[in-house]
Scaffold this active site. Structure first.
Site, PDB file in Angstrom:
ATOM      1  N   LYS A 109     -30.878  -9.818  16.903  1.00  0.00           N
ATOM      2  CA  LYS A 109     -31.293  -8.699  17.989  1.00  0.00           C
ATOM      3  C   LYS A 109     -32.540  -9.386  18.675  1.00  0.00           C
ATOM      4  CE  LYS A 109     -27.592  -6.371  17.839  1.00  0.00           C
ATOM      5  NZ  LYS A 109     -26.825  -6.376  19.153  1.00  0.00           N
ATOM      6  N   TYR A 142     -29.802  -9.608  10.750  1.00  0.00           N
ATOM      7  CA  TYR A 142     -29.336  -8.835  11.944  1.00  0.00           C
ATOM      8  C   TYR A 142     -30.544  -8.531  12.697  1.00  0.00           C
ATOM      9  CZ  TYR A 142     -27.930  -4.909  14.592  1.00  0.00           C
ATOM     10  OH  TYR A 142     -27.564  -3.956  15.522  1.00  0.00           O
ATOM     11  N   SER A 195     -30.864  -3.764  20.480  1.00  0.00           N
ATOM     12  CA  SER A 195     -31.113  -2.806  19.751  1.00  0.00           C
ATOM     13  C   SER A 195     -32.532  -2.720  19.498  1.00  0.00           C
ATOM     14  CB  SER A 195     -30.725  -3.273  18.160  1.00  0.00           C
ATOM     15  OG  SER A 195     -31.328  -2.389  16.996  1.00  0.00           O
ATOM     16  N   ASP A 236     -11.462 -12.771  18.674  1.00  0.00           N
ATOM     17  CA  ASP A 236     -12.084 -12.815  17.380  1.00  0.00           C
ATOM     18  C   ASP A 236     -13.609 -13.526  18.073  1.00  0.00           C
ATOM     19  OD1 ASP A 236     -13.575 -13.552  15.303  1.00  0.00           O
ATOM     20  OD2 ASP A 236     -12.181 -14.492  14.229  1.00  0.00           O
TER      21      ASP A 236
END
Length: 254
Positions: free
Chosen positions: A167, A163, A148, A68
Site C-alpha cells: 500500500k 500488505y 489504505s 484473475d
C-alpha cells in the site's frame, strides 16, 4: 452528497476491479445508478452476474468479466474485451486488494507473491491499459487507486507481512503516474483514496474469524461510505485533481 453529479461520465465506460463484494460492489452499484457503463472484474464472476441482474432497471449497466489479477495475460485479454465490446475506458477504479496471513521473519514466500502481484503489479498493468485507451480517444479520464491508511503509516497489526509495503507502493505509484501524466500534458486525473478500517469480509478472509470479530467490536466505515467518496472525487471539476483523500471513522485511529 446527493448534489454531486457524474453527468460527464454518463454512458461512458468505467472499469472496477474486485467488483464482486465489499467496496468494489458498492462502487460499481453507485456508478451504474448514476448512468455509467461498468465493467466489473472479479474471480467470482457469478456474484457479478447476479449483481448485474439486480441493477437491470438502473440508468447504467454492469457487465461481468472474470479476471484473475495475478495473471498478467488475463488482465490484458480482459481489457481488450472491454474496449472491443463496450468502447474506450474513461474511468478506472483499482479497488482489488489482497492480504494473506503470514509474516516476513520466517514468513511463507508463496503467500507474499499473490499479494504483491494483486496489490502492485496488477494495479500498474490496469493503469497502463486504461491510460492507453484514454490517450487513443483523447478522453478526460480519471483513475482512482483504492489505497489504505496502511499506505501512509504502518500499524502494529500481526501477520500483515507485505500488505503495508504494497500500500505504500500504491502511494508512490499514484504520484509517479500523476507526474508522467503531467509531463505528457494528458487530461487525465489520478487519485489515491485511503480508507481506514472498512467493515467488509476482507479482514476475515485475510486473517481469520477471530481477528474479524475483534475488529467488529469497534466502529468501521461501510462500503457505501467509500463508494460515495468515489462519487465525490469523480464529480470534481476538470481543473480539480484530488491527489490524496484519506477517510476514517470519527474518533478512531484508523
Amino acid at each position: 452528497m446527493s448534489s454531486l453529479s457524474l453527468k460527464k461520465f454518463v454512458g461512458q465506460v468505467a472499469v472496477v476491479t474486485g467488483a464482486s463484494a465489499g467496496i468494489g460492489k458498492a462502487v460499481a452499484e453507485l456508478l451504474v445508478k448514476n448512468g455509467v457503463i461498468v465493467a466489473g472484474l472479479a474471480r467470482r464472476v457469478d456474484r457479478l452476474e447476479d449483481h448485474s441482474k439486480q441493477l437491470i432497471n438502473e440508468k447504467g449497466k454492469l457487465h461481468a468479466f472474470q479476471c484473475d489479477l495475478t495473471n498478467q495475460q488475463e488482465i490484458l485479454t480482459t481489457f481488450k474485451k472491454i474496449t472491443t465490446n463496450h468502447g474506450p475506458i474513461s474511468v478506472l477504479i483499482n479497488n482489488a486488494g489482497l492480504s494473506i496471513e503470514t509474516n516476513i521473519i520466517g514468513g511463507d514466500i508463496e503467500k507474499w507473491k499473490p499479494v504483491l502481484d494483486t496489490n502492485i503489479l496488477a494495479v500498474a498493468i490496469c493503469i497502463r491499459e486504461a491510460v492507453a485507451s484514454m490517450k487513443q480517444h483523447n478522453l478526460k479520464g480519471h483513475i482512482i487507486n483504492v489505497n489504505s491508511m496502511a499506505g501512509h503509516s504502518v500499524y502494529d497489526f500481526p501477520n500483515a507481512s507485505v500488505y503495508p509495503a504494497t500500500k505504500h507502493a500504491i502511494t508512490a505509484l499514484t504520484e509517479t503516474v500523476r507526474l508522467e501524466i503531467n509531463r505528457e500534458k494528458l487530461p487525465i486525473k489520478i487519485t489515491s483514496l485511503s480508507p481506514g478500517y472498512v467493515a467488509t469480509d476482507f479482514i476475515e478472509r485475510a486473517f481469520g474469524k477471530a481477528i474479524d470479530e475483534r475488529l467488529k467490536s469497534r466502529a468501521g466505515l461501510e462500503s457505501k461510505d467509500i463508494a460515495e467518496t468515489v462519487l465525490y472525487i469523480l464529480s470534481t471539476p476538470d481543473h480539480v485533481n484530488v491527489k490524496e483523500l484519506t477517510v476514517c471513522v470519527q474518533g478512531e485511529i484508523f
